[in-house]
Scaffold this active site. Sequence first.
Site, PDB file in Angstrom:
ATOM      1  N   LYS A   1      17.813  64.977  52.466  1.00 57.07           N
ATOM      2  CA  LYS A   1      18.753  64.781  51.353  1.00 57.07           C
ATOM      3  C   LYS A   1      17.939  64.802  50.053  1.00 57.07           C
ATOM      4  O   LYS A   1      17.755  63.772  49.398  1.00 57.07           O
ATOM      5  CB  LYS A   1      19.505  63.459  51.508  1.00 57.07           C
ATOM      6  CG  LYS A   1      20.722  63.593  52.420  1.00 57.07           C
ATOM      7  CD  LYS A   1      21.516  62.301  52.520  1.00 57.07           C
ATOM      8  CE  LYS A   1      22.317  61.968  51.282  1.00 57.07           C
ATOM      9  NZ  LYS A   1      23.480  62.842  51.048  1.00 57.07           N
TER      10      LYS A   1
HETATM   11  N1  PMP Z   1      26.301  66.884  54.607  1.00 58.92           N
HETATM   12  C1  PMP Z   1      25.877  66.731  53.353  1.00 58.92           C
HETATM   13  C2  PMP Z   1      25.365  67.918  52.589  1.00 58.92           C
HETATM   14  C3  PMP Z   1      25.924  65.462  52.756  1.00 58.92           C
HETATM   15  O1  PMP Z   1      25.510  65.290  51.498  1.00 58.92           O
HETATM   16  C4  PMP Z   1      26.436  64.370  53.483  1.00 58.92           C
HETATM   17  C5  PMP Z   1      26.515  63.011  52.855  1.00 58.92           C
HETATM   18  N2  PMP Z   1      25.323  62.298  53.022  1.00 58.92           N
HETATM   19  C6  PMP Z   1      26.859  64.594  54.801  1.00 58.92           C
HETATM   20  C7  PMP Z   1      26.781  65.872  55.328  1.00 58.92           C
HETATM   21  C8  PMP Z   1      27.361  63.460  55.655  1.00 58.92           C
HETATM   22  O2  PMP Z   1      26.302  62.596  55.967  1.00 58.92           O
HETATM   23  P1  PMP Z   1      26.541  61.051  56.234  1.00 58.92           P
HETATM   24  O3  PMP Z   1      27.591  60.966  57.264  1.00 58.92           O
HETATM   25  O4  PMP Z   1      25.230  60.562  56.739  1.00 58.92           O
HETATM   26  O5  PMP Z   1      26.941  60.437  54.951  1.00 58.92           O
END
Ligand code: PMP
Length: 308
Positions: free
Chosen positions: A157
């Site tokens: 991220k």
């Molecule tokens: N894909 C992307 C590109 C994201 O930014 C997120 C949010 N963090 C997710 C998927 C979902 O991840 P999570 O369930 O860990 O929030």
Amino acid sequence: MVTGEVIWMNGEFVPWAEAKVHVLTHALHYGTGVFDSMRAYETESGTAIFRNTDHLDRLQKSAAYYRMTLPYTTAELREVTHELINRNGFTGCYLRPIAYRAFGPMGLFPLDNAVDVSIAAWEWGAYLGDEGKTNGIRVRTSSWRRMGQDSFIPQSKATGQYLNSVLAKLEAVESGVDEAIMLDRRDFVCEGSGENIFLVTGGQVVTPPLTASILDGINRRSIMQISADLGRPVIERDIARAELMDADELFLTGTAAELTPINEIDGHKIGAPGPITSEIAKVFDNALHGRDQRYSEWLDIVPVQSTV
Ligand code: PMP
């Protein structure tokens, strides 16, 4: 957005308005930051952060991919999240940890710039709207491909990587829908601009595999567990674009979006949230709010501290 009173920056709690960085912060110029996000919910046992350690571990991993070492352990950051919630007096909130290359030598080589870390918290409602969460949102397939592993590290991220998501989100909203669905560089379905995607077809729940350049979403993992517990193990496989239009049900998952059904894609009506989406959504909502003992280990209960 209801802001908190204090933000934690590099070991100190500072007033919200004073949580500032230098204009020559390396990450501001080159995108050399990593972040994560958590939500805390009010439960019968107190305020609880959903899968806090999993998110903080992912933050460490996101950083390590880009050769950043956080000067704090996951255990230390976890303590900070607790104190931050207590100091801000939140019962439920969104939390945003970020680690970034600080002001220091300019130029792309990053290793001589310190890694600064901050965690902010605020009250944030349904990311794609209350109406969307209940009745579903409209999405379009993006003309922008999700970055491939030949250019970036999709599992991280990293802040700079989000320009890819920003392009997709801009295009979606400006063309009159709520969210973008990106394909990967092979033209298979990848994910939303900030959410993972699931489809239901012929009673089966399907989601793209980790090899499709997706983020390893924590909520994706939770939904896979819940769906398996409901007798529907999730199938991870490549999904063709046309399958989205044929799907019986479609939904997105993410910390900001929680579980948000999709009711239309590229002008094809999917309709109101279907029975399998609704069943999963109900158990998920119970898990988030501490109403299902099977998932209690996902909740990090915030101890009530006296902070002053
Ligand atoms: N894909 C992307 C590109 C994201 O930014 C997120 C949010 N963090 C997710 C998927 C979902 O991840 P999570 O369930 O860990 O929030």
